[in-house]
Motif scaffolding. Sequence first.
Motif, mmCIF file in Angstrom:
data_model
loop_
_atom_site.group_PDB
_atom_site.id
_atom_site.type_symbol
_atom_site.label_atom_id
_atom_site.label_comp_id
_atom_site.label_asym_id
_atom_site.label_seq_id
_atom_site.Cartn_x
_atom_site.Cartn_y
_atom_site.Cartn_z
ATOM 1 N N ASP A 53 0.815 -1.216 0.000
ATOM 2 C CA ASP A 53 0.000 0.000 0.000
ATOM 3 C C ASP A 53 0.848 1.266 0.000
ATOM 4 O OD1 ASP A 53 -2.444 -1.285 -0.084
ATOM 5 O OD2 ASP A 53 -2.679 -1.339 2.098
ATOM 6 N N ALA A 54 2.044 1.193 0.578
ATOM 7 C CA ALA A 54 2.906 2.375 0.672
ATOM 8 C C ALA A 54 3.445 2.824 -0.675
ATOM 9 C CB ALA A 54 4.070 2.089 1.619
ATOM 10 N N ASN A 125 -5.149 -2.014 -0.541
ATOM 11 C CA ASN A 125 -6.258 -1.113 -0.226
ATOM 12 C C ASN A 125 -6.514 -0.162 -1.399
ATOM 13 O OD1 ASN A 125 -8.090 0.665 0.890
ATOM 14 N ND2 ASN A 125 -7.085 0.714 2.882
ATOM 15 N N GLN A 126 -7.578 -0.425 -2.132
ATOM 16 C CA GLN A 126 -7.913 0.418 -3.283
ATOM 17 C C GLN A 126 -8.362 1.811 -2.873
ATOM 18 O OE1 GLN A 126 -7.522 0.247 -6.396
ATOM 19 N NE2 GLN A 126 -7.471 -1.871 -7.091
ATOM 20 N N THR A 127 -8.712 1.986 -1.600
ATOM 21 C CA THR A 127 -9.142 3.310 -1.134
ATOM 22 C C THR A 127 -8.046 4.341 -1.344
ATOM 23 O OG1 THR A 127 -10.588 2.327 0.531
ATOM 24 C CG2 THR A 127 -9.955 4.630 0.863
ATOM 25 N N TYR A 128 -6.790 3.941 -1.126
ATOM 26 C CA TYR A 128 -5.686 4.885 -1.298
ATOM 27 C C TYR A 128 -5.602 5.364 -2.743
ATOM 28 C CZ TYR A 128 -4.114 3.018 3.215
ATOM 29 O OH TYR A 128 -4.030 2.628 4.526
ATOM 30 N N ASP A 231 1.572 16.103 -1.107
ATOM 31 C CA ASP A 231 0.698 16.042 0.072
ATOM 32 C C ASP A 231 -0.166 14.785 0.055
ATOM 33 O OD1 ASP A 231 1.738 18.425 0.992
ATOM 34 O OD2 ASP A 231 0.057 19.655 0.286
ATOM 35 N N CYS A 232 -0.693 14.448 -1.115
ATOM 36 C CA CYS A 232 -1.522 13.243 -1.236
ATOM 37 C C CYS A 232 -0.726 11.994 -0.885
ATOM 38 C CB CYS A 232 -2.077 13.107 -2.653
ATOM 39 S SG CYS A 232 -3.410 14.240 -3.061
ATOM 40 N N TYR A 233 0.497 11.928 -1.366
ATOM 41 C CA TYR A 233 1.302 10.741 -1.098
ATOM 42 C C TYR A 233 1.663 10.649 0.382
ATOM 43 C CZ TYR A 233 4.759 7.050 -1.529
ATOM 44 O OH TYR A 233 5.458 5.871 -1.373
ATOM 45 N N HIS A 234 1.986 11.770 0.988
ATOM 46 C CA HIS A 234 2.313 11.744 2.409
ATOM 47 C C HIS A 234 1.093 11.370 3.248
ATOM 48 C CE1 HIS A 234 6.277 14.257 2.329
ATOM 49 N NE2 HIS A 234 6.289 13.226 1.510
ATOM 50 N N GLN A 235 -0.090 11.794 2.835
ATOM 51 C CA GLN A 235 -1.310 11.388 3.541
ATOM 52 C C GLN A 235 -1.517 9.879 3.437
ATOM 53 O OE1 GLN A 235 -4.445 13.845 1.906
ATOM 54 N NE2 GLN A 235 -3.378 15.726 2.490
ATOM 55 N N THR A 236 -1.225 9.316 2.262
ATOM 56 C CA THR A 236 -1.298 7.865 2.106
ATOM 57 C C THR A 236 -0.329 7.178 3.048
ATOM 58 O OG1 THR A 236 -1.949 8.021 -0.228
ATOM 59 C CG2 THR A 236 -0.956 5.949 0.488
ATOM 60 N N LEU A 237 0.911 7.671 3.095
ATOM 61 C CA LEU A 237 1.918 7.059 3.959
ATOM 62 C C LEU A 237 1.574 7.210 5.436
ATOM 63 C CD1 LEU A 237 5.200 8.066 2.090
ATOM 64 C CD2 LEU A 237 4.101 5.824 2.137
ATOM 65 N N MET A 241 1.382 4.045 7.900
ATOM 66 C CA MET A 241 2.145 3.951 9.141
ATOM 67 C C MET A 241 1.236 3.607 10.319
ATOM 68 S SD MET A 241 5.453 4.350 8.835
ATOM 69 C CE MET A 241 6.165 5.020 10.335
ATOM 70 N N ARG A 242 0.049 4.175 10.332
ATOM 71 C CA ARG A 242 -0.886 3.849 11.419
ATOM 72 C C ARG A 242 -1.296 2.383 11.360
ATOM 73 N NH1 ARG A 242 -3.154 8.916 9.623
ATOM 74 N NH2 ARG A 242 -2.439 10.592 10.987
ATOM 75 N N GLN A 243 -1.462 1.875 10.145
ATOM 76 C CA GLN A 243 -1.801 0.459 9.985
ATOM 77 C C GLN A 243 -0.641 -0.434 10.434
ATOM 78 O OE1 GLN A 243 -4.785 -0.941 9.175
ATOM 79 N NE2 GLN A 243 -5.546 1.159 9.308
ATOM 80 N N CYS A 244 0.574 -0.013 10.145
ATOM 81 C CA CYS A 244 1.740 -0.765 10.611
ATOM 82 C C CYS A 244 1.764 -0.830 12.127
ATOM 83 C CB CYS A 244 3.028 -0.113 10.111
ATOM 84 S SG CYS A 244 3.390 -0.374 8.366
ATOM 85 N N TYR A 245 1.471 0.285 12.757
ATOM 86 C CA TYR A 245 1.449 0.327 14.218
ATOM 87 C C TYR A 245 0.346 -0.571 14.771
ATOM 88 C CZ TYR A 245 1.842 2.315 18.908
ATOM 89 O OH TYR A 245 2.034 2.488 20.251
ATOM 90 N N ALA A 246 -0.780 -0.646 14.044
ATOM 91 C CA ALA A 246 -1.870 -1.513 14.470
ATOM 92 C C ALA A 246 -1.483 -2.984 14.373
ATOM 93 C CB ALA A 246 -3.116 -1.249 13.620
#
Length: 256
Positions: A53-54, A125-128, A231-237, A241-246
Amino acid sequence: MANLISDVQRNRLLDHAFWHQFFTIMPKPNEGLMRIAEASHAEQVKFLTQVVDAFYVLPVMSTCVFKRMADLTDGEPSELATLIHETEVGLHPIIKGTRYDNIPHPEQYKLMIASLLDDCTIHHNQTYVRQFMAKTQVQHASLSQAIAMAELIETTAPSMIRGIEDFVAQWQVYTGRSSHSVKRNYLYEHGLTEGDESDEQHIVLVDKIVAQYGKDLDPEQSEEMTETFIDCYHQTLDQVMRQCYAVSPSITCSVV
């Protein structure tokens, strides 16, 4: 390379905690990857899904950007943009007649990451992708906007490929994964196509397009689209990152 975007902008695209932590080989061992290498199979699959996804959105956007450029230009520029678009969707592999014929590059990347682990099926994740396309409006972009995105992607691509190579190398070391099992075609092909040493490499092809249309481009539109894309790419990342933490709070110390 044409100078529609600044070096600062080019460097900023990959200036994110995810790239720094996982797509970079550092002098010290990567403790996050060492921990995930010892995690359960299920956790490893979830983590590799985030690795897909990243990056997956960038080759998807490349495909869309060059299709848009081909539609907005004529003659040789349109032919060059079409060539890159068709290459991205898998129609012009460097070596024909392999299992990778007609497989789009985003999917080739996903296949490679999935091959880093036995019995690994990745559902990205196609949402990204949808979010990225909606925010950039790539299918309705002006020529100035499309070329700005193309230049940002292609001029950063060599660094992207080196970063992915760094991740794969580290993963293999920490998990003991043999190169025999890794489907590296994505890296092999992009190691050749991404650069500016040959007239057939993508940076040079984009330069040729800019050379014909440069005087007609709107610098303000180019600047705004470049910032929007970053900005869009950083929002994706950030979301990745939050998913990685999860998956496991211990695998990362740099959640945005």
